[in-house]
Design a protein around this motif. Sequence first.
Motif, short mmCIF file in Angstrom:
data_model
loop_
_atom_site.label_atom_id
_atom_site.label_comp_id
_atom_site.label_asym_id
_atom_site.label_seq_id
_atom_site.Cartn_x
_atom_site.Cartn_y
_atom_site.Cartn_z
N LEU A 296 0.84 -1.20 0.00
CA LEU A 296 0.00 0.00 0.00
C LEU A 296 0.87 1.24 0.00
O LEU A 296 1.94 1.29 0.64
CB LEU A 296 -0.91 0.01 1.23
CG LEU A 296 -1.91 -1.15 1.36
CD1 LEU A 296 -2.71 -1.02 2.64
CD2 LEU A 296 -2.83 -1.20 0.15
N ASN A 297 0.43 2.28 -0.69
CA ASN A 297 1.18 3.53 -0.72
C ASN A 297 0.75 4.43 0.43
O ASN A 297 -0.06 4.04 1.30
CB ASN A 297 1.01 4.24 -2.07
CG ASN A 297 -0.43 4.51 -2.41
OD1 ASN A 297 -1.27 4.70 -1.52
ND2 ASN A 297 -0.76 4.54 -3.70
N ASN A 299 -1.18 6.96 0.56
CA ASN A 299 -2.56 7.42 0.56
C ASN A 299 -3.56 6.27 0.67
O ASN A 299 -4.74 6.49 0.46
CB ASN A 299 -2.86 8.22 -0.71
CG ASN A 299 -2.09 9.52 -0.75
OD1 ASN A 299 -1.40 9.87 0.18
ND2 ASN A 299 -2.20 10.23 -1.85
N GLN A 300 -3.12 5.06 0.99
CA GLN A 300 -4.01 3.92 1.09
C GLN A 300 -3.92 3.32 2.48
O GLN A 300 -2.84 3.33 3.11
CB GLN A 300 -3.66 2.86 0.04
CG GLN A 300 -3.95 3.28 -1.38
CD GLN A 300 -3.58 2.22 -2.40
OE1 GLN A 300 -2.72 1.38 -2.13
NE2 GLN A 300 -4.22 2.25 -3.56
N ARG A 321 -8.72 -6.46 -1.86
CA ARG A 321 -8.53 -5.06 -2.24
C ARG A 321 -9.76 -4.21 -1.95
O ARG A 321 -9.68 -2.98 -1.85
CB ARG A 321 -8.16 -4.97 -3.71
CG ARG A 321 -7.71 -3.60 -4.17
CD ARG A 321 -7.09 -3.63 -5.53
NE ARG A 321 -5.78 -4.28 -5.52
CZ ARG A 321 -4.65 -3.66 -5.24
NH1 ARG A 321 -4.65 -2.37 -4.93
NH2 ARG A 321 -3.51 -4.31 -5.27
N GLN A 325 -9.02 1.59 1.47
CA GLN A 325 -9.61 2.92 1.33
C GLN A 325 -8.51 3.90 0.94
O GLN A 325 -7.37 3.77 1.38
CB GLN A 325 -10.28 3.37 2.63
CG GLN A 325 -11.38 2.45 3.12
CD GLN A 325 -12.65 2.58 2.33
OE1 GLN A 325 -12.76 3.46 1.47
NE2 GLN A 325 -13.62 1.72 2.59
N THR A 326 -8.88 4.90 0.15
CA THR A 326 -7.93 5.92 -0.30
C THR A 326 -8.11 7.19 0.52
O THR A 326 -9.25 7.64 0.73
CB THR A 326 -8.13 6.23 -1.79
OG1 THR A 326 -8.04 5.02 -2.53
CG2 THR A 326 -7.08 7.19 -2.29
N TYR A 328 -7.45 11.28 1.16
CA TYR A 328 -7.26 12.53 0.43
C TYR A 328 -7.21 13.68 1.43
O TYR A 328 -7.71 13.57 2.57
CB TYR A 328 -8.38 12.78 -0.58
CG TYR A 328 -8.46 11.76 -1.67
CD1 TYR A 328 -7.58 11.78 -2.75
CD2 TYR A 328 -9.44 10.78 -1.66
CE1 TYR A 328 -7.65 10.85 -3.77
CE2 TYR A 328 -9.54 9.84 -2.67
CZ TYR A 328 -8.63 9.89 -3.72
OH TYR A 328 -8.72 8.96 -4.72
#
Length: 559
Positions: A296-297, A299-300, A321, A325-326, A328
């Motif tokens: 996961l990056n 923002n995840q 997956r 959740q992303t 922001y």
Amino acid sequence: MVASMNTAKARNRYFINTRMFLRTVARRLDDAASDEEFQAICLSTMPKEALGRTRESLAHVFLHMLATFTVTTTPRYSCWHDRLRLCLANRKGELFEVATVCAAGLRGAGFRARLAFPLVGRHGLRREEGTGKPRGSSARRRGDWERLRLFCFVEIFFDAERRWLPLLPLPGSILDDPRGVRAGFVDYQMESSKLDRADLEKLADLAFSHVVSVEGGILRDISRRYCAQWVEIQKKRCYPREYELAIRSLSNPSTADDCGDLADEEDFRQRSESDPVPTTLGGCKNHPAYVLEKDLNMNQVLHPRPTEPVGLVSGHPVFRRSAVQTLYSSHQWIRRMRQVRIGERPFRTRTLRADAGKAEDPKELGLFGPWQTEPLMVPSATADGKVPKNALGNVELWTAQHLPLGCVHLRDEFAARAAKSLGVDFAPAMTRFEWRERRACPVFDGVIVCEQFRAKVAEQCQRLRSDHERRMKEQIERRVLRRWKMLLRRLDAMDKIERRYGHQPLSIGRHGGSSTAEAIQSRTPHQHDFEEPRAIDLTRSLWRKQCRICRIQVDFEVF
């Protein structure tokens, strides 16, 4: 550099070939199946039991096509419409002709039917494992592709089950059998190809890695439904960006249907969830259904975090997956028509990079999850005609839904001047950012005014435009008149010099030296006395000669 140029040429060639096939074959057959007169003729050949909206009606249509039409492999050389009408009259034709007739009859009966095409040949190339070269690039295989017949089948949208059902009008096939469609491809090509079944099975893998459907001008990639090992095939796709661009460039978004898209997305999601858990770390990377927490990056995030993973790969837990959740920032959520609830604290913070050359402390950017947001409350105009603005005095109009209530967006170039001259409150509309000189700069498009001043501002814009056009016309006329005056003055000056000094000797030299007879004679009418010509360009046989009196030069060709 040569390798990169060859790769670019290959990408362009792939894009052109794919787009030309979809435009000249898929779109034309879809237009023929959408013709109302042709639909009525095809519908008249179907039994009455096929006019229902049940699965039994679809079964009657399928059995009717198998019993009535004979699929042949003998090509006929004529236009599309003549071939389809001959197929309908003789009750036999190639597979794509029978499939088009079936789709036209189903559309005439009220069903949603679309034609599907596996991109046989170079359109379905995939890369070899461990190399960057496409599979099947030999001359023998390219010759085999040229002998393959055009394969086409029909997909019917069944309202009761909210999904698409494949229908292949070939003997031995059954309704709603995606795997049977692939087997039908091999059987159909066996009749006209010299390849054995093993080679055709490999070509079927290539063909069904790129399956495109067309309905009413809308093209969709439906390869996921006909590929069992979708994750491996998706990684080996050749030029996926050009493939998607070719489909998107030919689609007509004005006739798009959300119901069909949602049905495809739901079907693809269920198929992804039914895929087995990968057994390697590389298989989990960018997997459409499963993910590792370490992949996961920033923002995840997994929220809510599942209590138990669906599997383990090399000691790392594997999650679905759908649980990802992303995150922001608050401003990014506003772009997505949502806002952070009051009192919510950032779930995660990210350190922003400072600008080059500025000694500033790094800034922290708060990131929020979708569970911390609510639908955006769009502001409305005040009763006295004031437009709601942000701290910078403009309105962020990312989408049409961001327009303040009671306001309109005027995109006229004179709208700001018109509102200012009338004393109407307005705000510039900031629609996007674009990069200029290595920095993001806002782009403004028109102004935002209240609805009650729309007609008044529009009339003032028209007056300002008329005045601007009149001033531009007057400016052009003044420029033309000024240039004519300048030309006439120069002509008059030349005439005065000719009349005053044309019969007198002219002084030559910087310090007023003595004149020469040649200079005097060059100003008076005379017969040219040319010197010996000399060559100036032998490759074009171009020569030049010069007058001894007035020194004029003449270029001519010698043949």
